[in-house]
Enzyme design. Structure first.
Site, short mmCIF file in Angstrom:
data_model
loop_
_atom_site.label_atom_id
_atom_site.label_comp_id
_atom_site.label_asym_id
_atom_site.label_seq_id
_atom_site.Cartn_x
_atom_site.Cartn_y
_atom_site.Cartn_z
N SER A 141 -33.24 -136.91 -46.07
CA SER A 141 -33.47 -136.61 -44.65
C SER A 141 -32.99 -135.18 -44.41
CB SER A 141 -32.64 -137.57 -43.80
OG SER A 141 -32.57 -137.14 -42.46
N TYR A 154 -24.76 -142.16 -42.29
CA TYR A 154 -26.11 -141.68 -42.60
C TYR A 154 -26.06 -140.38 -43.39
CZ TYR A 154 -31.14 -140.93 -41.85
OH TYR A 154 -32.50 -140.75 -42.02
N1 LIG Z 1 -38.49 -141.32 -39.05
C1 LIG Z 1 -37.69 -140.29 -39.17
O1 LIG Z 1 -37.51 -139.49 -38.21
C2 LIG Z 1 -36.97 -140.05 -40.47
C3 LIG Z 1 -36.40 -138.77 -40.69
C4 LIG Z 1 -35.74 -138.53 -41.87
C5 LIG Z 1 -35.65 -139.51 -42.84
N2 LIG Z 1 -36.21 -140.74 -42.61
C6 LIG Z 1 -36.05 -141.74 -43.66
O2 LIG Z 1 -37.26 -142.49 -43.81
C7 LIG Z 1 -36.92 -143.87 -44.13
C8 LIG Z 1 -37.49 -144.85 -43.11
O3 LIG Z 1 -38.14 -144.18 -42.19
P1 LIG Z 1 -39.53 -144.62 -41.46
O4 LIG Z 1 -39.62 -143.62 -40.40
O5 LIG Z 1 -40.59 -144.82 -42.42
O6 LIG Z 1 -38.99 -146.02 -40.85
P2 LIG Z 1 -39.70 -147.36 -40.33
O7 LIG Z 1 -38.66 -148.03 -39.54
O8 LIG Z 1 -41.01 -147.04 -39.71
O9 LIG Z 1 -39.97 -148.17 -41.70
C9 LIG Z 1 -38.93 -148.61 -42.51
C10 LIG Z 1 -39.46 -149.77 -43.36
O10 LIG Z 1 -38.42 -150.12 -44.29
C11 LIG Z 1 -38.35 -151.52 -44.35
N3 LIG Z 1 -37.01 -151.93 -44.80
C12 LIG Z 1 -35.85 -151.79 -44.12
N4 LIG Z 1 -34.84 -152.32 -44.82
C13 LIG Z 1 -35.36 -152.79 -45.98
C14 LIG Z 1 -34.81 -153.45 -47.11
N5 LIG Z 1 -33.51 -153.74 -47.18
N6 LIG Z 1 -35.64 -153.78 -48.12
C15 LIG Z 1 -36.96 -153.52 -48.05
N7 LIG Z 1 -37.54 -152.91 -47.00
C16 LIG Z 1 -36.75 -152.53 -45.98
C17 LIG Z 1 -38.65 -151.98 -42.94
O11 LIG Z 1 -39.06 -153.35 -42.89
C18 LIG Z 1 -39.75 -151.01 -42.53
O12 LIG Z 1 -41.05 -151.52 -42.83
C19 LIG Z 1 -35.42 -143.93 -44.19
O13 LIG Z 1 -35.01 -143.73 -45.51
C20 LIG Z 1 -35.00 -142.77 -43.30
O14 LIG Z 1 -33.72 -142.32 -43.60
C21 LIG Z 1 -36.86 -141.03 -41.45
#
Ligand SMILES: NC(=O)c1ccc[n+]([C@@H]2O[C@H](COP(=O)([O-])OP(=O)(O)OC[C@H]3O[C@@H](n4cnc5c(N)ncnc54)[C@H](O)[C@@H]3O)[C@@H](O)[C@H]2O)c1
Length: 253
Positions: A141, A154
């Protein structure tokens, strides 16, 4: 199609960035294993991929469950005989400073954001070594390179993802395996809903992002999918141990 005949595992592919990454990999010919804890969301991703003419299967599991992860990856390896791409994407954000964050919140952050990436990579590595090639992409991130107010669990885990990625890259380059880290900034997905609620709603977060991010807006998931495709394909064939920051300029100011 630049990923034709490749097999890719994407964790957290049931939603958001993971889904967009899984979809673009499938569009480029990969068979994608949609690994997610949520069956309904995983199935939606698969339906979307199949409707677009791609190939995908679900692996419904909690990636922090070592036994389930080992059984799932072993079954995929047996069924397909190869795993070309592992995108460790599932992660979570537990808010709080040193005294506020629940101890088990810190432990859970570590288990999902770092340890599960470590375990999945460890499980695919023998197959990649044998093949003499493979790609691991770990989602960090912008909080992996920045101070992020009252987000100690985080930022600590996301910084650790980068260190771990560099270690994997250095140790496994001689086997033809590449490892890179992706650092998204603000991406409009359900992931941010708790923070939006904490900020006081959509208008408040829009104002915050307009102020904090030089490009003045969220990223759409499609704008993260393209860098993902770059990192998991041969387009980045001479790149390993690096971080790719896709944050609308947030980290330059
Ligand atoms: N969206 C943002 O602004 C952002 C920014 C930087 C980093 N990230 C990183 O991206 C990742 C998730 O982001 P996203 O925006 O795609 O989120 P999201 O919430 O849209 O999707 C996350 C998915 O992960 C699944 N999940 C959660 N825990 C789990 C587990 N224990 N086992 C299997 N699946 C699991 C959830 O069911 C969901 O489908 C994270 O690693 C986050 O740190 C997101």
């Amino acid at each position: 199609m630049i990923l034709k005949n490749r097999v890719a595992i994407v964790t957290g592919a049931g939603s958001g960035i993971g889904r967009a990454g899984a979809s673009i990999m499938a569009r480029e010919g990969a068979h994608v294993v949609v690994a997610d804890i949520d069956f309904i969301h995983a199935d939606e991703t698969i339906q979307q991929i199949c409707a677009a003419g791609g190939s995908a299967e679900a692996l419904v599991l909690d990636v922090t469950d070592d036994k389930a992860l080992a059984a799932g990856i072993t079954a995929i390896a047996a069924r397909h005989g190869r795993i070309d791409i592992l995108h460790n994407h599932a992660g979570s954000q537990v808010a709080g400073d040193l005294e506020q964050v629940a101890i088990n919140g810190f432990d859970k952050s570590w288990a999902l954001n770092v340890r599960a990436h470590f375990m999945a990579a460890r499980l695919v590595m023998p197959l990649m070594k044998r093949a003499g090639k493979g790609v691991i992409l770990n989602t960090s991130s912008s909080s992996g390179i920045l101070y992020d107010r009252e987000m100690i669990a985080y930022t600590t885990t996301k910084h650790a993802v980068i260190a771990m990625t560099r270690q994997m890259a250095g140790d496994y380059a001689k086997f033809g395996v590449r490892a890179n880290a992706l650092c998204p900034g603000w991406v409009d997905t359900p992931f941010n809903e708790p923070f939006i609620a904490q900020m006081g709603g959509r208008d408040a977060i829009e104002a915050y992002i307009a102020d904090k991010v030089p490009l003045g807006r969220w990223a759409d998931v499609s704008e993260i999918a393209e860098p993902i495709l770059f990192l998991v394909s041969d387009r980045s064939s001479y790149m390993t141990g690096q971080i790719l920051v896709v944050d609308g300029g947030e980290t330059v100011v």
